[in-house]
Enzyme design. Structure first.
Site, short mmCIF file in Angstrom:
data_model
loop_
_atom_site.label_atom_id
_atom_site.label_comp_id
_atom_site.label_asym_id
_atom_site.label_seq_id
_atom_site.Cartn_x
_atom_site.Cartn_y
_atom_site.Cartn_z
N GLN A 160 -6.57 -4.75 4.17
CA GLN A 160 -6.98 -3.86 3.08
C GLN A 160 -8.02 -4.61 2.26
O GLN A 160 -7.74 -5.67 1.68
CB GLN A 160 -5.78 -3.49 2.21
CG GLN A 160 -6.08 -2.47 1.13
CD GLN A 160 -6.16 -1.03 1.62
OE1 GLN A 160 -5.75 -0.73 2.75
NE2 GLN A 160 -6.67 -0.13 0.81
N GLU A 169 -6.09 -8.01 1.61
CA GLU A 169 -4.64 -7.98 1.77
C GLU A 169 -4.31 -7.73 3.25
O GLU A 169 -4.36 -6.60 3.70
CB GLU A 169 -4.06 -6.85 0.93
CG GLU A 169 -4.47 -6.86 -0.53
CD GLU A 169 -4.43 -5.46 -1.15
OE1 GLU A 169 -3.36 -4.85 -1.18
OE2 GLU A 169 -5.49 -4.98 -1.60
N HIS A 215 -1.53 -9.87 -3.18
CA HIS A 215 -2.55 -9.03 -3.83
C HIS A 215 -3.44 -9.86 -4.77
O HIS A 215 -3.69 -9.47 -5.91
CB HIS A 215 -1.86 -7.91 -4.59
CG HIS A 215 -2.68 -6.66 -4.70
ND1 HIS A 215 -3.99 -6.66 -5.14
CD2 HIS A 215 -2.38 -5.37 -4.41
CE1 HIS A 215 -4.44 -5.42 -5.12
NE2 HIS A 215 -3.49 -4.61 -4.68
N ASN A 238 0.83 -1.20 0.00
CA ASN A 238 0.00 0.00 0.00
C ASN A 238 0.87 1.27 0.00
O ASN A 238 1.99 1.25 -0.49
CB ASN A 238 -1.04 -0.02 1.12
CG ASN A 238 -2.29 0.75 0.68
OD1 ASN A 238 -2.33 1.96 0.76
ND2 ASN A 238 -3.28 0.04 0.14
N ARG A 239 0.34 2.37 0.55
CA ARG A 239 0.95 3.67 0.26
C ARG A 239 1.88 4.19 1.34
O ARG A 239 1.65 3.98 2.52
CB ARG A 239 -0.16 4.70 -0.01
CG ARG A 239 -0.90 4.38 -1.30
CD ARG A 239 -2.10 5.28 -1.52
NE ARG A 239 -2.72 4.95 -2.81
CZ ARG A 239 -3.54 3.91 -3.01
NH1 ARG A 239 -3.83 3.08 -2.02
NH2 ARG A 239 -4.03 3.67 -4.21
N HIS A 242 2.78 0.21 -3.22
CA HIS A 242 3.23 -1.17 -3.37
C HIS A 242 4.73 -1.29 -3.70
O HIS A 242 5.13 -2.04 -4.59
CB HIS A 242 2.39 -1.87 -4.42
CG HIS A 242 0.94 -2.02 -4.04
ND1 HIS A 242 0.52 -2.12 -2.74
CD2 HIS A 242 -0.20 -2.07 -4.80
CE1 HIS A 242 -0.79 -2.24 -2.70
NE2 HIS A 242 -1.26 -2.19 -3.93
#
Ligand code: GLA
Length: 376
Positions: free
Chosen positions: A309, A337, A202, A106-107, A132
């Site tokens: 997520q 995730e 993912h 993620n971010r 990612h």
């Protein structure tokens, strides 16, 4: 193919088939060629089977889950994850289908973080942020495979400074399938300098079968009383917000499509669900359950991670033609995730609950299980 399956069956621990046991020191898993990268690197595909019909195929590019079969209520098996027919499709560009995500899932907000007084910059591959692991994340790396005897282990050594991250990070991901129709994914990692990491998988699931339309009728339970709301760039604001009274309340089984169109600011930012849920409890625990009414398939997610997520394929746009010619449109799959909360590296208040820092001498460990069953 027959050879691959025979090897896979032996792998699944079918001790009642002694003839399938290979000579000592000889690998039980027979990789299959899955195409080549543009530079000529051959990519292998490993097939795991539990000996009862469930089969998982994983390739060395991205340690990516390429297919996964599970039975429906009549006993019919179907492939329940999106993917491509050969490695070419992945290289041309897919939104992380089935991939192992790293170094940082993620971010990372503003594509930077500070660790032990030093600020590190990572690639901006999602607006102002890193998504990612950057431009060449672990999903785009070739992993080395090894037969462990009851699974296949993939190893990737990420160099110090790769994609801006400090420390040489050695990551291992072991996939296995069990007679209980579980896909187990176990991760370990070590580093030679303090670093940050957040590994996950993912996979894009559709329990009706990949290519069988949208997932809006799937019914979801997430064992989380809170989630982490985001800003317009999908970076968590830092708040742990109660789900009660919001479209993010999946504490009771609810169809994905029941509230996804609501004029809720968080759903508008995400173009649907694309958020992290704060899982109740600690240690290994059940995180979620998904039920598909037409086929009766059920998937349970178990993990030792603090966050989940849940993403509803909001950016799938019908331009990707996947396995068997399937066209993947918006909401044709969902991802679950398990991971640390997004942007944890920049939220000091989350350090205890969602620590994404790894130091030399420590071993990062994660276990996630996707378990399949049916409701008749
Ligand atoms: C994650 C992100 C999404 C999206 C997908 C891949 O789930 O949270 O915003 O980037 O990966 O397309």
């Amino acid at each position: 193919m027959a050879g691959v399956l025979a090897g896979a069956l032996a792998l699944a621990g079918c001790s009642q088939q002694p003839s399938a046991t290979p000579e000592k020191g000889k690998s039980q898993l027979m990789p299959q060629p899955f195409g080549k990268l543009p530079d000529g690197t051959a990519i292998d595909l490993y097939t795991l089977s539990n000996g009862k019909g469930m089969e998982a195929r994983i390739m060395t590019y991205g340690a990516t889950l390429v297919s996964l079969t599970a039975p429906d209520k009549t006993g019919k098996y179907a492939d329940v994850v999106q993917g491509m027919d050969s490695v070419d499709g992945y290289v041309k560009g897919v939104p992380y289908f089935g991939a192992t995500i790293g170094r940082y899932g993620n971010r990372i907000g503003h594509a930077q973080f500070t660790l032990e007084g030093q600020t590190y910059h990572t690639p901006k591959n999602d607006g102002d942020n890193t998504l990612h692991g950057g431009v060449q994340g672990f999903d785009k790396r070739v992993w080395t495979a090894r037969d462990t005897g009851n699974g296949v282990e993939f190893t990737y050594v990420s160099k110090d400074g790769e994609e801006g991250f400090p420390g040489t990070l050695t990551s291992k991901v072991v996939y296995s399938v069990t007679p209980e129709n579980e896909l187990r994914i176990e991760y370990t990692a070590t580093t030679d300098k303090p670093t940050v990491l957040n590994l996950t998988n993912h996979s894009y699931f559709n329990l009706a079968g990949q290519g069988e339309g949208d997932i809006l009728g799937h019914e979801v339970t997430i064992l989380a009383d809170r989630f982490t709301p985001v800003d317009a760039g999908l970076i968590p604001t830092g708040e742990l917000k109660p789900v009660a009274g919001t479209p993010f309340d999946f504490t009771k089984s609810t169809a994905i499509g029941a509230r996804i169109e609501q004029k809720d600011q968080q759903l508008i930012f995400g173009k649907g669900y694309d958020h992290n849920w704060v899982l109740n409890g600690t240690g290994m625990k059940k995180a979620a359950e998904v039920y598909e009414p037409k086929t009766g398939r059920v998937m349970e997610v178990m993990t030792d991670q603090p966050g989940l997520q849940f993403y509803t394929g909001n950016f799938l746009d019908g331009k990707t033609v996947g396995k068997g010619g399937a066209v993947y449109k918006q909401h044709d799959a969902f991802c679950m995730e398990p991971q640390k909360f997004p942007n944890s590296v920049n939220v000091p208040e989350w350090k205890e609950k969602s620590n994404a820092i790894l130091r030399p001498g420590e071993t990062y460990k994660q276990t996630t299980i996707y378990k399949f069953g049916v409701v008749k």
